[in-house]
Design a protein around this motif. Structure first.
Motif, mmCIF file in Angstrom:
data_model
loop_
_atom_site.group_PDB
_atom_site.id
_atom_site.type_symbol
_atom_site.label_atom_id
_atom_site.label_comp_id
_atom_site.label_asym_id
_atom_site.label_seq_id
_atom_site.Cartn_x
_atom_site.Cartn_y
_atom_site.Cartn_z
ATOM 1 N N UNK A 1 45.250 21.607 31.711
ATOM 2 C CA UNK A 1 44.509 20.359 31.536
ATOM 3 C C UNK A 1 44.236 19.611 32.823
ATOM 4 N N UNK A 2 44.370 20.309 33.949
ATOM 5 C CA UNK A 2 44.196 19.670 35.260
ATOM 6 C C UNK A 2 42.805 19.988 35.803
ATOM 7 N N UNK A 3 42.124 18.962 36.309
ATOM 8 C CA UNK A 3 40.803 19.158 36.895
ATOM 9 C C UNK A 3 40.914 19.808 38.263
ATOM 10 N N UNK A 4 40.107 20.822 38.480
ATOM 11 C CA UNK A 4 40.158 21.572 39.740
ATOM 12 C C UNK A 4 38.764 21.687 40.336
ATOM 13 N N UNK A 5 38.678 21.455 41.646
ATOM 14 C CA UNK A 5 37.473 21.800 42.403
ATOM 15 C C UNK A 5 37.859 23.000 43.262
ATOM 16 N N UNK A 6 37.188 24.103 43.057
ATOM 17 C CA UNK A 6 37.496 25.338 43.801
ATOM 18 C C UNK A 6 36.360 25.590 44.779
ATOM 19 N N UNK A 7 36.682 25.551 46.054
ATOM 20 C CA UNK A 7 35.682 25.726 47.105
ATOM 21 C C UNK A 7 35.796 27.128 47.667
ATOM 22 N N UNK A 8 34.748 27.897 47.506
ATOM 23 C CA UNK A 8 34.713 29.283 47.967
ATOM 24 C C UNK A 8 33.599 29.422 49.007
ATOM 25 N N UNK A 9 33.956 29.967 50.170
ATOM 26 C CA UNK A 9 32.985 30.100 51.261
ATOM 27 C C UNK A 9 31.867 31.063 50.922
ATOM 28 N N UNK A 10 32.213 32.109 50.165
ATOM 29 C CA UNK A 10 31.235 33.140 49.867
ATOM 30 C C UNK A 10 30.403 32.786 48.638
ATOM 31 N N UNK A 11 29.501 33.678 48.294
ATOM 32 C CA UNK A 11 28.697 33.457 47.094
ATOM 33 C C UNK A 11 29.245 34.303 45.954
ATOM 34 N N UNK A 12 28.689 34.059 44.782
ATOM 35 C CA UNK A 12 29.129 34.811 43.616
ATOM 36 C C UNK A 12 28.265 36.061 43.512
ATOM 37 N N UNK A 13 28.881 37.207 43.769
ATOM 38 C CA UNK A 13 28.178 38.491 43.687
ATOM 39 C C UNK A 13 28.662 39.172 42.425
ATOM 40 N N UNK A 14 27.784 39.407 41.475
ATOM 41 C CA UNK A 14 28.179 39.999 40.203
ATOM 42 C C UNK A 14 28.230 41.523 40.295
ATOM 43 N N UNK A 15 29.003 42.179 39.427
ATOM 44 C CA UNK A 15 29.099 43.638 39.451
ATOM 45 C C UNK A 15 27.750 44.353 39.426
ATOM 46 N N UNK A 16 26.756 43.774 38.765
ATOM 47 C CA UNK A 16 25.444 44.428 38.738
ATOM 48 C C UNK A 16 24.863 44.566 40.140
ATOM 49 N N UNK A 17 25.319 43.717 41.063
ATOM 50 C CA UNK A 17 24.808 43.785 42.438
ATOM 51 C C UNK A 17 25.608 44.739 43.317
ATOM 52 N N UNK A 18 26.804 45.144 42.845
ATOM 53 C CA UNK A 18 27.579 46.091 43.643
ATOM 54 C C UNK A 18 26.840 47.420 43.675
ATOM 55 N N UNK A 19 27.091 48.195 44.749
ATOM 56 C CA UNK A 19 26.515 49.546 44.796
ATOM 57 C C UNK A 19 27.601 50.540 45.141
ATOM 58 N N UNK A 20 27.516 51.724 44.562
ATOM 59 C CA UNK A 20 28.412 52.831 44.912
ATOM 60 C C UNK A 20 27.933 53.394 46.247
ATOM 61 N N UNK A 21 28.203 52.653 47.304
ATOM 62 C CA UNK A 21 27.634 52.999 48.612
ATOM 63 C C UNK A 21 28.493 52.307 49.666
ATOM 64 N N UNK A 22 29.313 53.102 50.395
ATOM 65 C CA UNK A 22 30.265 52.529 51.356
ATOM 66 C C UNK A 22 29.622 51.517 52.307
ATOM 67 N N UNK A 23 28.545 51.916 52.951
ATOM 68 C CA UNK A 23 28.003 51.103 54.036
ATOM 69 C C UNK A 23 27.310 49.863 53.486
#
Lengths: 523, 130
Positions: A33-55
């Motif tokens: 029940x505690x209000x939280x502000x979570x600050x993340x430096x990066x952006x939200x990258x969803x699994x659909x954007x991941x690639x099976x590609x090392x580089x």
């Protein structure tokens, strides 16, 4: 950009970083029940954007903002512009991790007591022990869905693990297992079973691997108490005249700075960015850095001793099929100084893709002999080392005044000198790995130099007394009652184990503690 | 272009890869260099150095001699650029992955089957975890 739930003047709990520690803490506090502000430096990258590609994955996920390095560790020579490999995205390094989830061993919570004093190392015992953390490990294992716990079946045997298991048992190892994965072997917790893609470290496209990106974060958002602000780089933590944290200044993705008020601040930026932020938050009242009266912030940087050995076989292996890190030999994790070093190490069957093999693991390699190794990629198996490195006061994260980031702040500088204990341990591992792979049938071996650090630990260590550390047994700053550290910076020792399960267990426990303190108005 | 393709081949020789692959990598590298004057100068200077060390024509040298000359140059910035770029361009190609027997993008085929994940028939299966 997510809509702000809480205003800049709302004194919520501010958490910095959305990785294993920060996002787990956020979820737990929101559930209370505690209000939280979570600050993340990066952006939200969803699994659909991941690639099976090392580089591609490297470019997409990595923290590429500059850091500098020095010291005699190999990485200073081989990767001077990128001494650490961490993630800049929602989920932090849980997007990249190989999902090996181990508990620390009892003696690893008390290395000073068990190893004794070691020259050039500043060993200390944790102010808590395995018995204290045990119930939190149970909760963490359930949260992560760790195979081999709670009735969860192990993942299928992979080729790479099969090679390691055979070699290991032939050389006499007894404790070889392919469990302890935070990867679904069956559908669980609303996520599917592993698809055996073999690209865990490029972001799990099926979400079978636990990552806070699609577990803790959505669960916290569902409570309606979490305000997740991505593209938000915290530049400074501010305090009032009494020395209590009052808020944070952060830059949004357009570079515009904002001041968010805070009732308390929990820093979970990893073992590099957390001390860096505290050092960059120095003030007249805290000239050495925020909460750094002991001078310990940034010291005792640990990353584990690592090494990678490939064996070349006469038959095909196809090591890339299935999870990147598919199994473990536990025998060498024991404490046994007869081997010539204190502490222990794990051996793990861990593959790399052909791009990484050809481009990255043997820096600078070229020519006919190396070309033949690449030709035989399908006949290679590999064993990775994760060993306990010792905390040295001179292994530090400091501010590099000669190099500023895009916001004008000094970047992090890693100074690391190898300890003789680390080198003895690595030498032992290299011999054992060749023995193991040879026993499975390998005829040639390729040893790779150490990689940039991904486990970043120890730089805001726990201690019983303020003069010997930065935080107490709950990660609370000794000097500043409403400042907490919630990531691997808290670690007093590295242990032989990969750190994530311990980070999550500590975060679950810290959340209960913070909730109690807030309920009692003690913070 | 021929000299650059041959340089890439000397760096990363694979008999199973066609000349067309090396030509393509060389073209891509040349295009990268052309986009930045300093890099183009570096690359051209590197090629000139190879020829100078060969008394005019590096391509006319035997493979062993070519390698020996490259070894002499391996600390130069030009060598560093060509080597790193060659490795990157060559080993990120799906056609190279296919030829060299690397599975590549597993998501594209739905991941590996049980039989593929545990395809080794020349070692016994691990005993179950006790």
């Amino acid at each position: 950009m997510s809509k702000s739930r809480h205003g800049l003047n709302d004194a919520a709990v501010v958490i910095i970083g959305s990785g294993a520690g920060g996002a787990t803490l956020a979820h737990e506090l929101c559930t209370q029940g505690i209000d939280v502000v979570l600050l993340e430096a990066g952006r939200r990258i969803e699994p659909a954007e991941f690639r099976n590609d090392d580089m591609f994955a490297f470019g997409q996920l990595s923290w590429l903002d500059p850091r500098t390095t020095s010291g005699n560790w190999d990485v200073a020579r081989l990767s001077p512009n990128m001494p650490a490999w961490t993630v800049k995205a929602v989920g932090g390094s849980t997007v990249h991790w190989g999902a090996l989830a181990y508990r620390m061993q009892a003696h690893e919570f008390a290395p000073l007591s068990h190893y004794g004093s070691i020259d050039s190392a500043n060993l200390a015992d944790w102010p808590l022990d395995l018995a204290e953390l045990d119930p939190w490990y149970v909760r963490a294992e359930d949260r992560l869905g760790v195979t081999g716990t709670g009735g969860i079946e192990p993942l299928p045997v992979t080729n790479n693990y099969k090679v390691m298991w055979n070699g290991a048992t032939r050389v006499g190892y007894r404790n070889v297992r392919n469990d302890r994965h935070a990867i679904n072997s069956q559908p669980r917790a609303g996520r599917p079973a592993c698809l055996q893609l073999g690209f865990c470290t490029s972001g799990c496209k099926s979400a079978a691997k636990w990552s806070t990106l699609y577990t803790e974060i959505p669960a916290a958002l569902a409570t309606d108490r979490l305000d997740l602000r991505t593209g938000s780089m915290v530049l400074k933590i501010e305090h009032d005249a009494a020395g209590k944290v009052s808020g944070v200044v952060y830059a949004d993705s357009a570079g515009v700075q904002h001041r968010q008020r805070a009732r308390l601040v929990c820093v979970a930026g990893n073992g590099i960015e957390t001390p860096r932020l505290l050092l960059n938050s120095a003030s007249a009242k805290f000239p050495q850095g925020l909460g750094n009266g002991s001078g310990m912030i940034g010291r005792h940087f640990m990353k584990h001793v690592n090494a990678l050995v490939f064996g070349r076989f006469e038959h095909t292996v196809h090591m890339e099929r299935g999870p990147v890190a598919s199994g473990t030999v536990f025998d060498e994790a024991r404490l046994d100084t007869a081997r010539g070093f204190a502490g222990g190490y794990l051996m793990q069957s861990a593959h790399v893709g052909l791009p990484s093999f050809g481009i990255a693991v043997k820096p600078g390699a070229w020519g006919a002999e190396f070309g033949h190794w690449v030709d035989d990629y399908a006949n290679l198996a590999s064993v990775w080392m994760n060993g306990e490195d010792l905390p040295a006061a001179a292994n530090t994260v400091t501010l590099d005044a000669s190099k500023k980031d895009a916001h004008g702040l000094p970047v992090a500088h890693l100074h690391i000198d190898d300890h003789a204990n680390d080198l003895a341990m690595r030498g032992h591992y290299l011999k054992q790995a060749r023995s193991l792979l040879g026993a499975a049938g390998a005829r040639q071996f390729l040893e790779c130099p150490p990689f940039p650090a991904t486990h970043t630990l120890g730089t805001c260590r726990m201690s019983r007394t303020p003069s010997t550390g930065v935080v107490d047994a709950f990660g609370r700053s000794h000097e500043i009652p409403n400042l907490f550290i919630s990531d691997g910076s808290q670690f007093v020792s590295a242990s032989a184990q990969n750190p994530t399960l311990t980070i999550v267990a500590l975060a679950l426990r810290q959340a209960r503690h913070i909730g109690d303190l807030m309920t009692r108005r003690a913070v | 272009m021929a000299i650059l393709a041959a340089w890439v081949y000397s760096l990363y020789p694979h008999a199973s890869l066609s000349a067309a692959v090396y030509d393509d990598v060389a073209r891509a590298m040349a295009a990268r260099a052309a986009a930045d004057p300093a890099t183009l100068e570096l690359l051209n200077g590197g090629i000139a150095s190879l020829n100078a060390a060969s008394k005019g024509d590096w391509l006319s040298q035997s493979p062993a001699q070519r390698t020996a000359i490259l070894t002499q140059q391996e600390s130069t910035p030009a060598f560093g650029f060509v080597r790193a770029t060659a490795a990157f361009l060559l080993y990120t190609r799906p056609d190279v992955w296919k030829t060299l027997g690397y599975g590549g993008d597993a998501w594209s085929f739905g991941g590996y089957s049980r039989e593929q994940v545990n395809s080794i028939d020349w070692l016994p299966d691990p005993k179950p975890i006790p």
